[in-house]
Design an enzyme around this catalytic site. Structure first.
Site, mmCIF file in Angstrom:
data_model
loop_
_atom_site.group_PDB
_atom_site.id
_atom_site.type_symbol
_atom_site.label_atom_id
_atom_site.label_comp_id
_atom_site.label_asym_id
_atom_site.label_seq_id
_atom_site.Cartn_x
_atom_site.Cartn_y
_atom_site.Cartn_z
ATOM 1 N N ASP A 239 1.650 -1.908 15.459
ATOM 2 C CA ASP A 239 1.206 -2.618 14.255
ATOM 3 C C ASP A 239 2.060 -3.860 14.012
ATOM 4 O OD1 ASP A 239 -0.384 -3.141 12.062
ATOM 5 O OD2 ASP A 239 0.705 -1.808 10.709
ATOM 6 N N ALA B 89 0.834 -1.206 0.000
ATOM 7 C CA ALA B 89 0.000 0.000 0.000
ATOM 8 C C ALA B 89 0.868 1.257 0.000
ATOM 9 C CB ALA B 89 -0.911 -0.009 1.220
ATOM 10 N N ILE C 98 6.632 0.608 -3.837
ATOM 11 C CA ILE C 98 7.299 -0.539 -4.473
ATOM 12 C C ILE C 98 8.716 -0.630 -3.908
ATOM 13 C CG2 ILE C 98 8.297 -1.335 -6.657
ATOM 14 C CD1 ILE C 98 5.819 -0.357 -8.058
#
Length: 369
Positions: free
Chosen positions: A157, A42, A45
């Site tokens: 996270d 998301a 790259i």
């Protein structure tokens, strides 16, 4: 493979060269020679590359149009600022940030140390995971967390995809875009998008305050996934997530609901039908009994009763690996008081300053070691 291409508009910029990967243009410093694209997410790259000056293999992440979304730009800035302060064997190193051609830049190029894979891919693979593997991965994760928590940082996270792994089983935590320093004002739940399956009950229940134990819950979920080769709480939405947790832990005693400061949330938990506890020994019949005991102490509903990272490191399951000298705390706490409402111009200026730090240090020198 990375294909060299001509510069856009035919204008060659000194110190930069151009490659196309997955139909994306990479405008990178000439000292880096791309090898191949290795990941797409998301937030950009990633390609493997070689630093010609040092012969070192690195990973370059291109974040395209970083200011298209202010929250994403803030997330990128937070990672840059935090990683400059961190140096630990089990935390990914940000080695460089490429200076853009002008202050009106749109893309950001980050250079990290290169890793072979991540824990998500390993768990999904057919690779045999022995007890030694599980123990070593968990030890490194806890060791990194001890360092982060002592530096005043909550990762927020943690999940298998954010744990990078090398062929020799070295593990490093990455993706600090949602991390916070523990003294931040308010607890900014609005943009909290941590992957639901690894989210602690206090976050699912929208509690106003939380601490380091949220990361311990996530570690418990990751550990369970290592032992069982599948997620332990794969909820389809927030309420379903809570149901799955109660299905394993059993009905939560009233005394363990005191931390829930939201009356509606407490009422919801109390409204769930009675569930007997599912013994973890039955869920993980082939696991080391000490592993199951430690897991049980991590997956505790009430955060105040959950095992701490320090206690987990000293648990008998970790005994073959634990050495207090090999698990250092940070020397200094990190205070990242970043205003969540910063405008784009302010975020851009702060990013520019971070880039200047890397361009003025051939080898960046993080502060909290």
């Amino acid at each position: 493979m990375a294909m060299p291409v001509n510069p856009p508009n035919g204008i060659q910029i000194e110190g930069k060269h151009y490659y196309s990967m997955w139909q994306t243009l990479f405008e990178i410093d000439t000292k880096y020679v791309p090898i191949r694209p290795i990941g797409r997410g998301a937030y950009g790259i990633v390609c493997s590359s070689v630093n010609r000056e040092t012969n070192e293999k690195v990973a370059i992440k291109k974040i395209h149009n970083v200011f298209d979304n202010r929250v994403d730009a803030l997330r990128t800035l937070r990672e840059l600022m935090l990683l400059r302060h961190l140096r630990h064997e089990n935390v990914i190193a940000l080695k460089d940030i490429m200076m853009p051609v002008s202050r009106s830049f749109k893309d950001v190029y980050l250079v990290y140390e290169l890793m072979d894979t991540d824990l998500h891919r390993i768990i999904k693979s057919s690779q045999v995971l022995s007890n030694d593997h599980c123990q070593y991965f968990l030890f490194q994760l806890l060791r990194a967390l001890k360092y982060l928590h002592s530096a005043n940082i909550l990762h927020r996270d943690l999940k298998p995809g954010n744990l990078l792994v090398n062929a020799n089983c070295e593990l490093k935590i990455c993706d600090f875009g949602l991390a916070r320093t523990g003294n931040s004002k308010g607890q900014f739940m609005t943009e909290y998008v941590v992957t639901r399956w690894y989210r602690a009950p206090e976050l699912l229940l929208c509690c106003d305050s939380y601490g380091t134990s949220i990361d311990v819950w996530s570690v418990g979920c990751i550990f369970a996934e290592l032992l069982g080769r599948r997620p332990i709480f794969p909820g389809s939405d927030c309420l379903n997530q809570l149901k799955l947790i109660v299905n394993v832990l059993g009905t939560i005693a009233d005394a363990d609901l005191d931390f829930i400061d939201n009356p509606k949330a407490r009422k919801y938990i109390k409204s769930l039908p009675y569930m007997a506890r599912a013994p973890l020994t039955r869920l993980f019949p082939n696991a080391d009994p000490l592993a199951v005991d430690l897991l049980q102490k991590m997956l505790v509903f009430d955060p105040s009763k959950r095992i701490s990272v320090d206690e987990a490191l000293q648990h008998p399951y970790m005994a073959p690996l634990y050495d207090p000298k090999a698990c250092p705390a940070a020397l200094l706490p990190v205070d990242l008081d970043l205003d969540e409402d910063l405008a784009e111009d302010a975020i851009r200026e702060l990013m520019w300053r971070e880039m200047l730090f890397y361009s003025s240090h051939s080898e960046a020198s993080p502060v909290a070691t």
